[in-house]
Every structure is written in C-alpha cells, then in structure tokens.
Design an enzyme around this catalytic site. Structure first.
Site, PDB file in Angstrom:
ATOM      1  CD  GLU A  26      -0.885   0.874   3.605  1.00  0.00           C
ATOM      2  OE1 GLU A  26      -1.280   2.021   3.331  1.00  0.00           O
ATOM      3  OE2 GLU A  26      -1.016   0.355   4.729  1.00  0.00           O
ATOM      4  CE  LYS A  87      -6.801   7.408   5.226  1.00  0.00           C
ATOM      5  NZ  LYS A  87      -6.971   7.670   6.669  1.00  0.00           N
ATOM      6  CE  LYS A 158      -4.426   1.660  11.138  1.00  0.00           C
ATOM      7  NZ  LYS A 158      -4.715   2.683  10.157  1.00  0.00           N
TER       8      LYS A 158
HETATM    9  N1  PSU Z   1      -1.264   1.109   9.017  1.00  0.00           N
HETATM   10  C1  PSU Z   1      -0.167   1.842   9.307  1.00  0.00           C
HETATM   11  N2  PSU Z   1      -0.113   3.110   8.864  1.00  0.00           N
HETATM   12  C2  PSU Z   1      -1.116   3.631   8.083  1.00  0.00           C
HETATM   13  C3  PSU Z   1      -2.257   2.861   7.762  1.00  0.00           C
HETATM   14  C4  PSU Z   1      -2.267   1.594   8.261  1.00  0.00           C
HETATM   15  O1  PSU Z   1       0.738   1.360   9.968  1.00  0.00           O
HETATM   16  O2  PSU Z   1      -0.994   4.772   7.669  1.00  0.00           O
HETATM   17  C5  PSU Z   1      -3.351   3.385   6.839  1.00  0.00           C
HETATM   18  C6  PSU Z   1      -3.823   2.236   5.941  1.00  0.00           C
HETATM   19  O3  PSU Z   1      -3.629   2.628   4.601  1.00  0.00           O
HETATM   20  C7  PSU Z   1      -5.273   2.058   6.260  1.00  0.00           C
HETATM   21  C8  PSU Z   1      -5.670   3.441   6.664  1.00  0.00           C
HETATM   22  O4  PSU Z   1      -6.011   1.558   5.184  1.00  0.00           O
HETATM   23  O5  PSU Z   1      -4.542   3.875   7.439  1.00  0.00           O
HETATM   24  C9  PSU Z   1      -6.980   3.444   7.411  1.00  0.00           C
HETATM   25  O6  PSU Z   1      -7.520   4.720   7.375  1.00  0.00           O
HETATM   26  P1  PSU Z   1      -9.062   4.940   7.792  1.00  0.00           P
HETATM   27  O7  PSU Z   1      -9.145   4.570   9.232  1.00  0.00           O
HETATM   28  O8  PSU Z   1      -9.308   6.425   7.540  1.00  0.00           O
HETATM   29  O9  PSU Z   1      -9.892   4.076   6.893  1.00  0.00           O
END
Ligand code: PSU
Ligand code: MN
Length: 308
Positions: A26, A87, A158
C-alpha cells in the site's frame, strides 16, 4: 489487464504473466502514515524485503490520475516527498482520476486495485477498523476485506481502534482472521490484546492451503493474516493504553475526524512515545512484507487456476 485507468509496470506484468509470486504494497503508509524521510526509506525497504524473499513487489498508488501498480524509485520519491497527495480509498479513485492528482492507496484502495490486476497477496502494517471516537467511523478497509478475495498480512488492527468491535464486524462479514503461530489477535504495537483469532495457522504453506480451501468453497472474502510484531520491537499493551487514550482524547477535543483521524493519532502517538512507536511501526511492516512474500511463493499458481 487492459483498462484505461490502470498502468502496470513491466516487472509486475511479467510476474503476472508467468504466475510467479507477487506481493502488493500500500502507499497511504508512505503519503499519510509516516513522516518524511522515514516514509521513503520504508517504501524502499518494503520492496527490498519482498524481493529478497523471492517475490515481486507491486506498490500501488495514484500518479497524476492513473492507477499505478509497480512504481519506479523516482516515483516512490515523488510520492514520499509530495505534501499534496490524496488518501485514496474506494470512494476517492474517481476524484483522483478526474482531477488528475496523485495519492496513496489505503488498505481498501490497494485491495481493490491489486485484485483487479489479479494479485492475491498483500502486506500492510495494520488495517483500519471501527474507531472509538465516533459511532459511525468504520474504515472502508473492513468492507474491502468482506468482499475482496485476497490474503492480507498485517500486525492486527491498529491499537487506536475499538478492537472487539472490529473483530465482531469481521466475523459478521465472514472474514477469517488467522493468527500466524498465535491464537491471540495482535494489537499492532503490542503482541497481546486479550482477544482471539478465528484460526491459528502455523506456516506460509498452511496459510496458502487455507486460502485456497476458502475460495474453492466459493467464499469471496479476504483472509486476514495477523502477524505479531517482533518481540524485540513490541511495546506492551499496558504501556500503550494510556498513550492511545491521551491521543484519542486530544483528537476529540480538536474535532479531528474522518480521513484525518488515523494519521493524526499515529503521529501524536509517535510524538508522545518519542519515536518508539514509529520504530515499532517500521519493524512490523517489514516483518509483514517477509511473511507475505513467503505466502505468495506457496500460492505460486496463476490465480485463475483456483479462483472461480
Ligand atoms: N497502518 C499503518 N499506517 C497507516 C495505515 C495503516 O501502519 O498509515 C493506513 C492504511 O492505509 C489504512 C488506513 O487503510 O490507514 C486506514 O484509514 P481509515 O481509518 O481512515 O480508513
Ligand atoms: Mn475512518
């Protein structure tokens, strides 16, 4: 694949044609997840990690409105150094295309593009999930996991998220959550969460067998493979909890929500831990790229041979 909005690098195309192992990577982690210059270093290290473990890396991103699979080093630099990138998750692709802009793809966005190209294995850090701060902030990553047949290797969700709710959502959507040599769902910075995975798998081979069994039954969901952060870089749950709560309270107070929430929390936690969480984040990303490459070697048949 011939599609006017996609462009696949010759290396990735060659690997696709030969049915040789490929790992999708990604790019939101490059554009929004990590500070500069660690983001560029990480992007390069992830590719190296995949290559040195016998697979072809396929970093996914949007460049000037084109969906790109496989980037050159110059393109990685451009992505890592730009401060005006989007993003890109499912809803944002058309925006990037119409406005001809560049962006980092999230887990959901990368799954969409990699699956379109026929790539079956993907490595990331931690998936998005159900946020604690507001009732309706649920990452598109969960929807993508529910309906994209792909192996996604991560270090759990996370820790900034509501982990029990995230696991419940995955269960509702029929997404198997496999623990790599563990029965406990890892929590990104920490190896422990007190929560359980749906199946423990012991080896890359067993993971590949599991995925083929799942998809041969006609299931269309992803397999989420959770790989605990290496012991040497792990931060305990008890150490992380108050820090996450502090960052989360600050986000609420400052009215930060939507797409900005995850980047804000990650960088605040890095500040509070004086870079310790950043080091952990980098270690788990590389650890996941290695496992994903090993799994992709076990999947070394053309996707169409096992996909319906
Ligand atoms: N994991 C990490 N760093 C990140 C992300 C995930 O260690 O920056 C990113 C991924 O791309 C994931 C996104 O899809 O954060 C999720 O964002 P949101 O909660 O806005 O969907
Ligand atoms: Mn969100």
């Amino acid at each position: 694949m011939k599609h006017p909005n996609f462009s696949i690098s010759s290396e990735v195309n060659r690997a696709l044609n030969f049915g040789s192992p490929i790992v999708a990577l990604e790019s939101t982690v490059i554009t929004h997840g990590l500070p500069h210059p660690q983001n560029l270093q990480l992007a390069r290290d992830m590719e190296k990690q995949v290559t040195s473990n016998g697979a072809t890396p396929a970093t996914v991103a949007l460049l000037n409105g084109k969906i790109r699979i496989g980037l050159s080093d110059e393109e990685l630099i451009r992505l890592a150094e730009s401060d005006s990138t989007l993003k890109v998750s499912h809803r944002d692709f058309a925006t990037a295309i119409v406005k001809k802009i560049s962006g980092g793809t999230t887990v959901a966005g990368t799954m969409y593009a990699a699956n379109m190209a026929g790539i079956a294995v993907f490595a990331t850090g931690g998936i998005g999930g159900v946020h604690k701060e507001s009732a309706f902030d649920i990452s598109t990553d969960l929807r993508a996991l529910a309906n994209t047949p792909m192996i996604v290797v991560c270090a759990g969700a996370k820790a900034i998220l509501d982990l029990p709710a995230t696991l419940e959502y995955l269960e509702t959507m029929g997404v198997p959550v496999a623990g790599y040599q563990t029965t406990e769902f890892p929590a990104f910075y920490s190896r422990e969460s007190g929560l359980h995975v749906s199946v423990r798998l012991e080896s890359p081979k067993e993971i590949a067998e599991f995925a083929k069994a799942h998809w041969n039954l006609g299931m269309r969901s992803a397999i989420l493979v959770t790989n605990p952060i290496p012991e040497s870089e792990a931060i305990s749950k008890s150490e992380m909890e108050p820090i996450i709560n502090q960052a989360s309270a600050e986000a609420v107070k400052q009215g930060i929500h939507g797409q900005q929430l995850t980047p804000f929390l990650l960088s605040r936690i890095s500040e509070i831990t004086k870079g310790k969480s950043l080091k952990a984040n980098l270690a788990l990303l590389l650890n996941n790229a290695k496992l994903a490459a090993e799994i992709s070697k076990e999947m070394n048949v053309k996707k169409k041979e096992w996909a319906i």
